[in-house]
Design a protein around this motif. Structure first.
Motif, PDB file in Angstrom:
ATOM      1  N   GLN A  57     -15.367 -30.501 101.481  1.00 49.33           N
ATOM      2  CA  GLN A  57     -14.277 -30.274 100.531  1.00 49.33           C
ATOM      3  C   GLN A  57     -13.655 -31.587 100.053  1.00 49.33           C
ATOM      4  O   GLN A  57     -13.521 -31.820  98.846  1.00 49.33           O
ATOM      5  N   THR A 117      -9.097 -19.721 100.006  1.00 51.89           N
ATOM      6  CA  THR A 117      -8.780 -20.972 100.677  1.00 51.89           C
ATOM      7  C   THR A 117      -9.054 -20.870 102.177  1.00 51.89           C
ATOM      8  O   THR A 117      -9.245 -19.778 102.719  1.00 51.89           O
ATOM      9  N   TYR A 118      -9.028 -22.042 102.810  1.00 56.66           N
ATOM     10  CA  TYR A 118      -9.185 -22.101 104.260  1.00 56.66           C
ATOM     11  C   TYR A 118      -8.019 -21.388 104.942  1.00 56.66           C
ATOM     12  O   TYR A 118      -8.184 -20.759 105.994  1.00 56.66           O
ATOM     13  N   ILE A 139     -15.959 -16.508 102.494  1.00 55.26           N
ATOM     14  CA  ILE A 139     -15.439 -16.288 103.845  1.00 55.26           C
ATOM     15  C   ILE A 139     -16.290 -15.188 104.467  1.00 55.26           C
ATOM     16  O   ILE A 139     -16.503 -14.138 103.856  1.00 55.26           O
ATOM     17  N   THR A 142     -19.270 -26.034 106.361  1.00 59.06           N
ATOM     18  CA  THR A 142     -18.922 -24.828 107.108  1.00 59.06           C
ATOM     19  C   THR A 142     -18.172 -25.183 108.379  1.00 59.06           C
ATOM     20  O   THR A 142     -17.904 -26.358 108.661  1.00 59.06           O
ATOM     21  N   THR A 143     -17.856 -24.167 109.159  1.00 61.32           N
ATOM     22  CA  THR A 143     -17.141 -24.351 110.421  1.00 61.32           C
ATOM     23  C   THR A 143     -18.093 -24.074 111.584  1.00 61.32           C
ATOM     24  O   THR A 143     -19.145 -23.444 111.394  1.00 61.32           O
ATOM     25  N   VAL A 148     -12.490 -22.503  99.106  1.00 60.06           N
ATOM     26  CA  VAL A 148     -13.782 -22.205  99.741  1.00 60.06           C
ATOM     27  C   VAL A 148     -14.495 -21.172  98.859  1.00 60.06           C
ATOM     28  O   VAL A 148     -13.857 -20.394  98.148  1.00 60.06           O
ATOM     29  N   THR A 205     -15.675 -17.414 109.516  1.00 55.35           N
ATOM     30  CA  THR A 205     -15.992 -18.748 109.021  1.00 55.35           C
ATOM     31  C   THR A 205     -15.813 -18.797 107.515  1.00 55.35           C
ATOM     32  O   THR A 205     -15.757 -17.745 106.851  1.00 55.35           O
ATOM     33  N   ALA A 206     -15.695 -19.991 106.993  1.00 56.06           N
ATOM     34  CA  ALA A 206     -15.614 -20.205 105.547  1.00 56.06           C
ATOM     35  C   ALA A 206     -16.644 -21.260 105.180  1.00 56.06           C
ATOM     36  O   ALA A 206     -17.032 -22.092 106.012  1.00 56.06           O
ATOM     37  N   GLN A 245      -7.848 -18.412 107.862  1.00 59.77           N
ATOM     38  CA  GLN A 245      -7.043 -18.458 109.082  1.00 59.77           C
ATOM     39  C   GLN A 245      -6.110 -17.254 109.181  1.00 59.77           C
ATOM     40  O   GLN A 245      -5.913 -16.694 110.261  1.00 59.77           O
ATOM     41  N   LEU A 273     -16.822 -28.380 107.053  1.00 62.70           N
ATOM     42  CA  LEU A 273     -16.207 -27.845 105.834  1.00 62.70           C
ATOM     43  C   LEU A 273     -15.232 -28.839 105.222  1.00 62.70           C
ATOM     44  O   LEU A 273     -15.234 -29.050 104.003  1.00 62.70           O
ATOM     45  N   THR A 274     -14.404 -29.460 106.048  1.00 64.93           N
ATOM     46  CA  THR A 274     -13.401 -30.405 105.532  1.00 64.93           C
ATOM     47  C   THR A 274     -14.064 -31.621 104.905  1.00 64.93           C
ATOM     48  O   THR A 274     -13.578 -32.161 103.907  1.00 64.93           O
TER      49      THR A 274
END
Length: 404
Positions: A212, A83-84, A224, A124-125, A221, A101-102, A88, A208-209
């Motif tokens: 998703q 997961t995101y 990672i 992605t981020t 995700v 990053t994810a 974190q 990414l959001t």
């Protein structure tokens, strides 16, 4: 005596041009093949090293899927999902991380005006652009604001830009991904093909959001990516990452992980070892033709001994010793090896350059490969010349003089 033997060897080669050429041909092809094949192997090795280095040897790639209680390995993406929040937690709790990053990805059809194209869309981020060394040719990359707002914005690769917007600059224009409108905010600089032949410019990056929640309807995700501060601490970072994930996923002591961590430094080491093995294999296959060339030298030298039996008898009658006759024929076989090896080096270098330019394969011409190939060709000439030379030196002078 040595100078005289060399002169006689060259005179014999000149007087039998066709036979000499056919004998040399085996050595030339053998040496040329060894140099060309080894050059291809070294080129492959450098290509693999270059492509992995571009990704970074200080990277960890984390995917879901480990081993079940029975020991069977789950496919990547199966089992408990990453997961995101996992990303974190790793970023906060593990020291020595430069970027993290994810990402998720899926293929979608895209439409812009009357153009359509199917490509890989990766959610992605912003930090992914730094980790993957992605630079924009025009516009901007994704930012934290896009991530928080789940913005319908996209950064596209050069291939996608050329396919959907052939008329000009796509920045600021609208494209539809799976029928949903996205604004193009940036176009990436071209990166060309990857090590596996994949077009690295045929990709679309979205927040990414957004991927998703608005496109795939998932909360997990798929991958990672962790970038360590340097490759010297990559193993320590990996151990800490594994511990954080085991704690978060409530994995008991002794139980198998439900995730897999790929260490790019270890992957590079494995790939380089594989490339070395391929280079050795190619060199060994090519060396077989050198062996065939050596047999050709022996065959011709035996014919030469038979043809010159009477000459050998005369030389012995005039006082030539066993060592004199032996040296004469050994020098002749070695001269063939030296000339064939030199011409083979030229053929090998030329073939490597032609393969590189026409087939687009990387080749690296190694000085050591050239030196070894030449020494080997001289050694082949010496080794396969010993039997014919010894046979000539052992001839009885009376029988040799009677030979018709």
């Amino acid at each position: 005596m040595l100078n005289e033997s060399i002169k006689m060897a060259l005179q014999g080669m000149v007087s039998n041009k066709l036979r000499t050429f056919l004998t040399l041909l085996g050595i030339i092809i053998g040496v040329g093949a060894v140099i060309a094949m080894v050059s291809l192997g070294f080129g492959l090795k450098e290509n693999v090293k270059s492509n992995i280095s571009k990704l970074g040897s200080n990277l960890l790639i984390i995917t879901s899927g480990g081993r079940t209680s029975t020991g069977a390995r789950l496919a990547a993406g199966e089992g408990v999902k990453l997961t995101y929040d996992d990303m974190q937690a790793i970023g906060k709790q593990v020291d020595g991380i430069a970027n993290i990053t994810a990402s998720v990805n899926r293929s979608y059809q895209m439409v812009a005006g009357n153009q359509n194209w199917t490509s890989r869309v990766e959610g992605t981020t912003p930090s992914n652009f730094t980790i993957s060394s992605l630079e924009v040719d025009d516009g901007r990359i994704l930012n934290d604001r896009d991530l928080i707002s789940r913005g319908r914005v996209a950064v596209i690769g050069k291939t996608v830009a050329d396919s959907l917007f052939p008329e000009g600059n796509p920045v600021g224009k609208i494209m539809r991904i799976n029928k949903a409108p996205f604004q193009v905010v940036g176009v990436l600089k071209s990166k060309g093909q990857g090590s596996m032949g994949m077009d690295q410019d045929d990709v679309v990056y979205v927040p990414l959001t957004t991927a998703q929640n608005r496109m795939m309807g998932i909360t997990n995700v798929q991958r990672i990516t962790v970038q360590a501060e340097n490759e010297n601490i990559i193993n320590d970072v990996q151990a800490d990452v594994e511990q954080v994930l085991r704690t978060r996923h409530k994995i008991k002591e002794g139980a198998n992980d439900d995730f897999t961590v790929g260490n790019m430094a270890q992957i590079m080491e494995t790939m380089m070892e594989t490339a070395n093995n391929i280079t050795i294999l190619l060199g060994c296959i090519a060396a077989i033709s050198l062996l065939v060339g050596g047999i050709g030298i022996m065959n011709i030298m035996l014919v030469s001994v038979t043809e010159r039996t009477r000459e050998i008898g005369i030389r012995k009658a005039l006082g030539a010793t066993y060592n004199n006759i032996l040296l004469q024929f050994l020098v002749e076989s070695m001269v063939i090896g030296i000339i064939g090896g030199t011409l083979g080096v030229m053929l090998g270098i030329g073939a490597s350059c032609i393969i590189s330019s026409m087939a687009g394969w990387n080749t690296v011409i190694s000085v050591w490969a050239i030196v070894i190939a030449v020494i080997f060709s001289v050694g082949i000439g010496l080794f396969f010349g010993i039997y014919p030379a010894r046979k000539a030196a052992l001839l009885d002078p009376i029988d040799a003089l009677r030979y018709e």
